[in-house]
Design an enzyme around this catalytic site. Sequence first.
Site, PDB file in Angstrom:
ATOM      1  N   GLU A 155      32.702  30.005  41.776  1.00  0.00           N
ATOM      2  CA  GLU A 155      31.431  29.486  42.268  1.00  0.00           C
ATOM      3  C   GLU A 155      31.630  28.568  43.462  1.00  0.00           C
ATOM      4  OE1 GLU A 155      30.870  28.667  38.005  1.00  0.00           O
ATOM      5  OE2 GLU A 155      28.723  28.850  38.398  1.00  0.00           O
ATOM      6  N   ARG A 161      24.943  25.156  23.228  1.00  0.00           N
ATOM      7  CA  ARG A 161      23.507  25.477  23.286  1.00  0.00           C
ATOM      8  C   ARG A 161      23.185  26.659  22.375  1.00  0.00           C
ATOM      9  NH1 ARG A 161      23.271  26.118  29.595  1.00  0.00           N
ATOM     10  NH2 ARG A 161      24.927  24.611  29.832  1.00  0.00           N
ATOM     11  N   ARG A 167      39.754  29.151  21.817  1.00  0.00           N
ATOM     12  CA  ARG A 167      41.140  29.216  21.327  1.00  0.00           C
ATOM     13  C   ARG A 167      41.238  28.570  19.961  1.00  0.00           C
ATOM     14  NH1 ARG A 167      42.904  27.174  27.178  1.00  0.00           N
ATOM     15  NH2 ARG A 167      40.885  26.208  26.821  1.00  0.00           N
ATOM     16  N   ARG A 194      26.116  21.887  44.455  1.00  0.00           N
ATOM     17  CA  ARG A 194      25.535  22.791  43.462  1.00  0.00           C
ATOM     18  C   ARG A 194      24.332  22.103  42.831  1.00  0.00           C
ATOM     19  NH1 ARG A 194      26.807  23.955  37.466  1.00  0.00           N
ATOM     20  NH2 ARG A 194      25.901  26.011  37.184  1.00  0.00           N
ATOM     21  N   HIS A 237      23.278  30.283  36.674  1.00  0.00           N
ATOM     22  CA  HIS A 237      24.601  30.879  36.960  1.00  0.00           C
ATOM     23  C   HIS A 237      24.465  31.943  38.057  1.00  0.00           C
ATOM     24  CE1 HIS A 237      26.045  29.998  32.563  1.00  0.00           C
ATOM     25  NE2 HIS A 237      26.370  29.000  33.379  1.00  0.00           N
ATOM     26  N   ASN A 288      29.950  19.413  42.453  1.00  0.00           N
ATOM     27  CA  ASN A 288      29.134  19.825  41.313  1.00  0.00           C
ATOM     28  C   ASN A 288      28.983  18.580  40.438  1.00  0.00           C
ATOM     29  OD1 ASN A 288      28.010  20.905  39.028  1.00  0.00           O
ATOM     30  ND2 ASN A 288      29.566  22.499  38.749  1.00  0.00           N
TER      31      ASN A 288
HETATM   32  P1  ADP Z   1      32.212  25.917  32.226  1.00  0.00           P
HETATM   33  O1  ADP Z   1      30.976  26.633  31.752  1.00  0.00           O
HETATM   34  O2  ADP Z   1      32.297  24.506  31.774  1.00  0.00           O
HETATM   35  O3  ADP Z   1      32.524  26.139  33.689  1.00  0.00           O
HETATM   36  P2  ADP Z   1      34.496  27.656  31.725  1.00  0.00           P
HETATM   37  O4  ADP Z   1      33.957  28.880  32.383  1.00  0.00           O
HETATM   38  O5  ADP Z   1      35.638  26.969  32.333  1.00  0.00           O
HETATM   39  O6  ADP Z   1      33.356  26.617  31.395  1.00  0.00           O
HETATM   40  O7  ADP Z   1      34.861  28.064  30.217  1.00  0.00           O
HETATM   41  C1  ADP Z   1      35.407  27.117  29.346  1.00  0.00           C
HETATM   42  C2  ADP Z   1      35.650  27.777  28.003  1.00  0.00           C
HETATM   43  O8  ADP Z   1      36.509  28.901  28.175  1.00  0.00           O
HETATM   44  C3  ADP Z   1      36.390  26.909  26.998  1.00  0.00           C
HETATM   45  O9  ADP Z   1      35.511  26.099  26.259  1.00  0.00           O
HETATM   46  C4  ADP Z   1      37.050  27.929  26.096  1.00  0.00           C
HETATM   47  O10 ADP Z   1      36.197  28.250  25.030  1.00  0.00           O
HETATM   48  C5  ADP Z   1      37.200  29.153  26.972  1.00  0.00           C
HETATM   49  N1  ADP Z   1      38.605  29.461  27.284  1.00  0.00           N
HETATM   50  C6  ADP Z   1      39.365  28.950  28.266  1.00  0.00           C
HETATM   51  N2  ADP Z   1      40.607  29.468  28.212  1.00  0.00           N
HETATM   52  C7  ADP Z   1      40.624  30.334  27.176  1.00  0.00           C
HETATM   53  C8  ADP Z   1      41.619  31.201  26.605  1.00  0.00           C
HETATM   54  N3  ADP Z   1      42.846  31.280  27.100  1.00  0.00           N
HETATM   55  N4  ADP Z   1      41.250  31.931  25.531  1.00  0.00           N
HETATM   56  C9  ADP Z   1      40.002  31.870  25.025  1.00  0.00           C
HETATM   57  N5  ADP Z   1      39.038  31.076  25.524  1.00  0.00           N
HETATM   58  C10 ADP Z   1      39.336  30.333  26.591  1.00  0.00           C
END
Ligand code: ADP
Length: 388
Positions: A374, A227, A270, A77, A166, A9
């Site tokens: 994915e 975004r 978080r 991807r 997505h 990716n």
């Molecule tokens: P991407 O779209 O980059 O693949 P992810 O699906 O990995 O992103 O999501 C990343 C986001 O998930 C982080 O920016 C954070 O906001 C959120 N996140 C990850 N772990 C936690 C958690 N334990 N509690 C709340 N939010 C979380």
Amino acid sequence: MTRSVLVLNSGSSSVKYAVLEPDSGALVAEGIVERIGEDVEQGGVADHAAAMQVVFDSLADDGHDLDSLGLAAVGHRVVHGGPDLYQPTVVDDALVARLRELAPLAPLHNPPAILGIEVARRALPDLPHIAVFDTAFFHDLPPAAATYAIDREIAEQWHVRRYGFHGTSHHYVSEQAAAFLGVGTDTLSQIVLHLGNGASASAIVGGRPVETSMGLTPMEGLVMGTRSGDVDPGLIFYLWRTAGMSVEDIETMLNRKSGVRGLGGEVDFRVLHERIDSGDGEDSAAARLAYDAYIHRLRKYIGGYLAILGTVDVITFTAGVGENDAAVRRDALTGLTAFGIELDEHLNDSPSRAARRISPEGAPTTVLVIPTNEELAIARACAQVMDA
Ligand code: ADP
């Protein structure tokens, strides 16, 4: 030897990689190479070709040499497949040329994917390289959902439509939801909420999407990490004419300086919660507004999809926020009992890495949390191409 697939990716400044066995679903190795294009002396990685070498070095460090991995294909991807690329497709020179033509549709995402494909083809010339498109699942959106109400001739000439993104995740998660319930996707009407840094929603009937929140580009729809999601298009012309911002300035703002970061100064939920909980000061108020705007938009989409679907059998949360943030899940669905939607507070508050139900037993709508994967979905798509 068990066959495996290297999934890449490639973004502008990072390459995520994973080696998976499509038949068993096993994850053999994974990692991310970051800071591509930054100063090498300062720990950066010069370019995508150097990043590919870092991937091989990392695999070797983990004890995987290329021969022992049994690689059968490389899956790439690709964010935007444009109007006519949607099946997983074996990469050849003609496909790369077509992807180049499509680059204006996804100027932030497709050029680095093309770079990634080119360096990987050079590094692993004997393997089939297969492009898997993030738009694929939504290719057959019903026309009423796929169409912007703009001048038809202009839309046709410039391939302007709602593509959706997505797709690999929405497809995978909707199938996993059906499997979790022990039924076929053909029997279900579903809402899938993919809430990561990017965020999107979809409505799916009988395994086929009928709506999704992203459009021509991955900017439409929900409030995301950086975004804006939906804005009045008039805002663009207003800022261009009146604030003297260039088209590039506005694009950068809407993509990188908006969303929860733009409002609350932070992308990570978080940290956002910590700031809200700290309770006083401007930072806390800003974080609160970012969170509230995020939830408000999410509920607006859920409500819209309820109206489109009529009845909803299952709502599934996935991706970083959706899988981990119990408060987001609660606030997204609270007060919807009249529609058959309810959460079990205890189940919702119990952290887990596994697919799980968070609605009360027997509730009319089942609410699930399902980890997306994915990379596995891409590896499986590659396996299907090779088996065809
Ligand atoms: P991407 O779209 O980059 O693949 P992810 O699906 O990995 O992103 O999501 C990343 C986001 O998930 C982080 O920016 C954070 O906001 C959120 N996140 C990850 N772990 C936690 C958690 N334990 N509690 C709340 N939010 C979380």
